[in-house]
Design a protein around this motif. Sequence first.
Motif, PDB file in Angstrom:
ATOM      1  N   PHE A  73       0.850  -1.183   0.000  1.00 61.18           N
ATOM      2  CA  PHE A  73       0.000   0.000   0.000  1.00 61.18           C
ATOM      3  C   PHE A  73       0.890   1.240   0.000  1.00 61.18           C
ATOM      4  O   PHE A  73       2.114   1.141   0.106  1.00 61.18           O
ATOM      5  CB  PHE A  73      -0.951  -0.010   1.206  1.00 61.18           C
ATOM      6  CG  PHE A  73      -0.253  -0.005   2.545  1.00 61.18           C
ATOM      7  CD1 PHE A  73       0.027   1.191   3.201  1.00 61.18           C
ATOM      8  CD2 PHE A  73       0.104  -1.195   3.168  1.00 61.18           C
ATOM      9  CE1 PHE A  73       0.655   1.207   4.437  1.00 61.18           C
ATOM     10  CE2 PHE A  73       0.736  -1.191   4.411  1.00 61.18           C
ATOM     11  CZ  PHE A  73       1.010   0.017   5.038  1.00 61.18           C
ATOM     12  N   TYR A  74       0.276   2.391  -0.122  1.00 58.63           N
ATOM     13  CA  TYR A  74       1.022   3.644  -0.194  1.00 58.63           C
ATOM     14  C   TYR A  74       0.702   4.514   1.018  1.00 58.63           C
ATOM     15  O   TYR A  74      -0.397   4.478   1.563  1.00 58.63           O
ATOM     16  CB  TYR A  74       0.679   4.397  -1.482  1.00 58.63           C
ATOM     17  CG  TYR A  74       1.016   3.610  -2.731  1.00 58.63           C
ATOM     18  CD1 TYR A  74       2.311   3.567  -3.221  1.00 58.63           C
ATOM     19  CD2 TYR A  74       0.033   2.870  -3.393  1.00 58.63           C
ATOM     20  CE1 TYR A  74       2.627   2.827  -4.351  1.00 58.63           C
ATOM     21  CE2 TYR A  74       0.336   2.128  -4.516  1.00 58.63           C
ATOM     22  CZ  TYR A  74       1.639   2.107  -4.992  1.00 58.63           C
ATOM     23  OH  TYR A  74       1.939   1.371  -6.110  1.00 58.63           O
ATOM     24  N   ASP A  75       1.669   5.290   1.410  1.00 57.80           N
ATOM     25  CA  ASP A  75       1.477   6.260   2.476  1.00 57.80           C
ATOM     26  C   ASP A  75       2.201   7.539   2.075  1.00 57.80           C
ATOM     27  O   ASP A  75       3.092   7.516   1.219  1.00 57.80           O
ATOM     28  CB  ASP A  75       2.024   5.715   3.804  1.00 57.80           C
ATOM     29  CG  ASP A  75       1.434   6.419   5.012  1.00 57.80           C
ATOM     30  OD1 ASP A  75       0.668   7.390   4.827  1.00 57.80           O
ATOM     31  OD2 ASP A  75       1.758   6.025   6.150  1.00 57.80           O
ATOM     32  N   ASP A  76       1.822   8.638   2.701  1.00 60.90           N
ATOM     33  CA  ASP A  76       2.497   9.902   2.402  1.00 60.90           C
ATOM     34  C   ASP A  76       3.089  10.477   3.683  1.00 60.90           C
ATOM     35  O   ASP A  76       2.859   9.973   4.774  1.00 60.90           O
ATOM     36  CB  ASP A  76       1.536  10.899   1.750  1.00 60.90           C
ATOM     37  CG  ASP A  76       0.283  11.132   2.571  1.00 60.90           C
ATOM     38  OD1 ASP A  76       0.284  10.783   3.770  1.00 60.90           O
ATOM     39  OD2 ASP A  76      -0.706  11.655   2.025  1.00 60.90           O
ATOM     40  N   TYR A  77       3.897  11.508   3.536  1.00 64.68           N
ATOM     41  CA  TYR A  77       4.533  12.126   4.693  1.00 64.68           C
ATOM     42  C   TYR A  77       4.772  13.604   4.415  1.00 64.68           C
ATOM     43  O   TYR A  77       4.845  14.038   3.263  1.00 64.68           O
ATOM     44  CB  TYR A  77       5.875  11.441   4.997  1.00 64.68           C
ATOM     45  CG  TYR A  77       6.925  11.600   3.911  1.00 64.68           C
ATOM     46  CD1 TYR A  77       7.773  12.718   3.878  1.00 64.68           C
ATOM     47  CD2 TYR A  77       7.084  10.641   2.906  1.00 64.68           C
ATOM     48  CE1 TYR A  77       8.728  12.868   2.887  1.00 64.68           C
ATOM     49  CE2 TYR A  77       8.037  10.789   1.911  1.00 64.68           C
ATOM     50  CZ  TYR A  77       8.859  11.897   1.897  1.00 64.68           C
ATOM     51  OH  TYR A  77       9.796  12.053   0.906  1.00 64.68           O
ATOM     52  N   ASP A  78       4.902  14.360   5.492  1.00 63.91           N
ATOM     53  CA  ASP A  78       5.385  15.732   5.408  1.00 63.91           C
ATOM     54  C   ASP A  78       6.872  15.780   5.762  1.00 63.91           C
ATOM     55  O   ASP A  78       7.649  16.492   5.126  1.00 63.91           O
ATOM     56  CB  ASP A  78       4.593  16.642   6.353  1.00 63.91           C
ATOM     57  CG  ASP A  78       3.134  16.746   5.952  1.00 63.91           C
ATOM     58  OD1 ASP A  78       2.867  17.161   4.806  1.00 63.91           O
ATOM     59  OD2 ASP A  78       2.266  16.394   6.770  1.00 63.91           O
ATOM     60  N   LYS A  79       7.218  15.022   6.792  1.00 64.88           N
ATOM     61  CA  LYS A  79       8.617  14.857   7.191  1.00 64.88           C
ATOM     62  C   LYS A  79       8.897  13.357   7.298  1.00 64.88           C
ATOM     63  O   LYS A  79       8.037  12.587   7.747  1.00 64.88           O
ATOM     64  CB  LYS A  79       8.891  15.504   8.547  1.00 64.88           C
ATOM     65  CG  LYS A  79       8.560  16.993   8.639  1.00 64.88           C
ATOM     66  CD  LYS A  79       9.613  17.854   7.974  1.00 64.88           C
ATOM     67  CE  LYS A  79       9.316  19.342   8.230  1.00 64.88           C
ATOM     68  NZ  LYS A  79      10.323  20.226   7.592  1.00 64.88           N
ATOM     69  N   LEU A  80      10.101  12.957   6.898  1.00 63.74           N
ATOM     70  CA  LEU A  80      10.474  11.541   6.902  1.00 63.74           C
ATOM     71  C   LEU A  80      11.803  11.360   7.625  1.00 63.74           C
ATOM     72  O   LEU A  80      12.745  12.122   7.401  1.00 63.74           O
ATOM     73  CB  LEU A  80      10.589  11.016   5.476  1.00 63.74           C
ATOM     74  CG  LEU A  80      11.027   9.559   5.304  1.00 63.74           C
ATOM     75  CD1 LEU A  80       9.951   8.610   5.818  1.00 63.74           C
ATOM     76  CD2 LEU A  80      11.336   9.262   3.829  1.00 63.74           C
ATOM     77  N   VAL A  81      11.865  10.361   8.486  1.00 66.43           N
ATOM     78  CA  VAL A  81      13.108   9.994   9.161  1.00 66.43           C
ATOM     79  C   VAL A  81      13.494   8.580   8.747  1.00 66.43           C
ATOM     80  O   VAL A  81      12.695   7.648   8.886  1.00 66.43           O
ATOM     81  CB  VAL A  81      12.970  10.059  10.697  1.00 66.43           C
ATOM     82  CG1 VAL A  81      14.242   9.520  11.367  1.00 66.43           C
ATOM     83  CG2 VAL A  81      12.706  11.484  11.148  1.00 66.43           C
ATOM     84  N   ILE A  82      14.710   8.436   8.245  1.00 63.94           N
ATOM     85  CA  ILE A  82      15.228   7.112   7.886  1.00 63.94           C
ATOM     86  C   ILE A  82      16.127   6.630   9.026  1.00 63.94           C
ATOM     87  O   ILE A  82      17.143   7.248   9.342  1.00 63.94           O
ATOM     88  CB  ILE A  82      16.026   7.167   6.570  1.00 63.94           C
ATOM     89  CG1 ILE A  82      15.126   7.647   5.430  1.00 63.94           C
ATOM     90  CG2 ILE A  82      16.614   5.798   6.247  1.00 63.94           C
ATOM     91  CD1 ILE A  82      15.855   7.872   4.125  1.00 63.94           C
ATOM     92  N   ALA A  83      15.714   5.538   9.655  1.00 62.61           N
ATOM     93  CA  ALA A  83      16.481   4.946  10.756  1.00 62.61           C
ATOM     94  C   ALA A  83      16.573   3.441  10.514  1.00 62.61           C
ATOM     95  O   ALA A  83      16.163   2.626  11.352  1.00 62.61           O
ATOM     96  CB  ALA A  83      15.816   5.251  12.095  1.00 62.61           C
TER      97      ALA A  83
END
Length: 446
Positions: A101-111
Amino acid sequence: MKLVIIGAVAAGTSAGAKARRGDASLDIIIYEKDTDISYAACGLPFYIGGITDDIEALIPRTPKDFKTKYNIDVHIEHEVVKIDPVNKKLTVKNLKTNEQFYDDYDKLVIATGAYAFSPDIMGKDLPHVYNIRTAKDGIAIKAFIDLNHPKKAAVIGTGFIGFEMLENLIHLGMDVTIIDNDDKLTPHLDQEMADLLYEKLNAKGINFRMSSVTKEITEDEIIFENGDKLKADLVILAIGIRPETRLAKEAGIALGETKAIKVNSKMQTNIEDIYACGDCIETYSVITGKPVYLPLGTSANKTGRIAGDVITGGNLSYQGNLKTSIFKVFDYTVAMSGLSLKESQSAGYDVVTVKHTARNKPAYIGGEEMHIFAIADKNTHRLLGVQIIGHEGVDKHIDLYAVLMTYGIKVEEFFHLDLAYAPPFSNVKDAVHYTGMILESKLSKE
């Protein structure tokens, strides 16, 4: 505003918790492809060795806990397989159903953390061969031991985890051999200190196979490149880890000199509104200012907190590191901070070194020797690095040396430090005082 975090171990959960404290109105979602979150990976060897029997103690929080305490939705067994930074969208795979499925973001953190490095060894996928990185790894190793009762084990790698696994498997009654393709123990120590550690462990009867490259693992043996064989019905690969950067790289996020994700002091990547933290990022040295890769829990928690703070308008920024680290092997404690001699020379420093012994407290009250190797810069008189092998007191002293290096205090000033003294705790002249005095004396003769 919607914040999405990829990864729910140390850095990702720290980022989420700090962001929630900074903005109660945020919509925060964390995706984690594993089944466990926020676990203490450093404690896994001690769980395997039976020092602690409670795996729940190493996995203290659950998705439900995060929802209750922080109002953060944590989705386990959900893997983010693609980042679309132009449209700020994610492709997510539910690993339980295989649906996407798809999701959206305003801010993204890659950890996304790191993965266990596994060299090209024939037989490394056999059921008695394990990496040691995740909670799932620890649980699987302990289950294998409980079911099969292995008698002869081999640990490949002489880093922190390698030595901790060596001790804990011996604690379980196994005959254990520790293997390294180098002729020197642990890449974190200089030769002189590595030789000292080898000497002390060899005196305890530890089985070493140095300068031994593993070619193949069979059901009951390890076969080396020179044709030698070693019996082993349990093999632990503790060769090191590498940053998990595939997802970031495919999205056009820049990697640094160390092949980890490049971030600035605010944990920002080269793409707007995308941050990264933890074991997948590149940081830098307090001393040289040059990039380093530091996959430690301390750094992961710190960089995660910074990311969460900055996203919610805070002013935290990363101040660099000294790669300060410590591990226990039997009754010895081994610690290091700052640059090694090799690193100091490679960075172009003109150095002076000292090696001395000092007790953590008076001998008449049970004080024991610490072996200290220290490196200083001839030009600035700043301490560049310290390595210690000893027993009680090593932890206290490595932390004090780290503070001195962080703030650039000259070695001649060490003598004036007003440190606590009473015989049950310390000496009237502390080891740090002696290090400063010896270095000052050598520098005055240069």
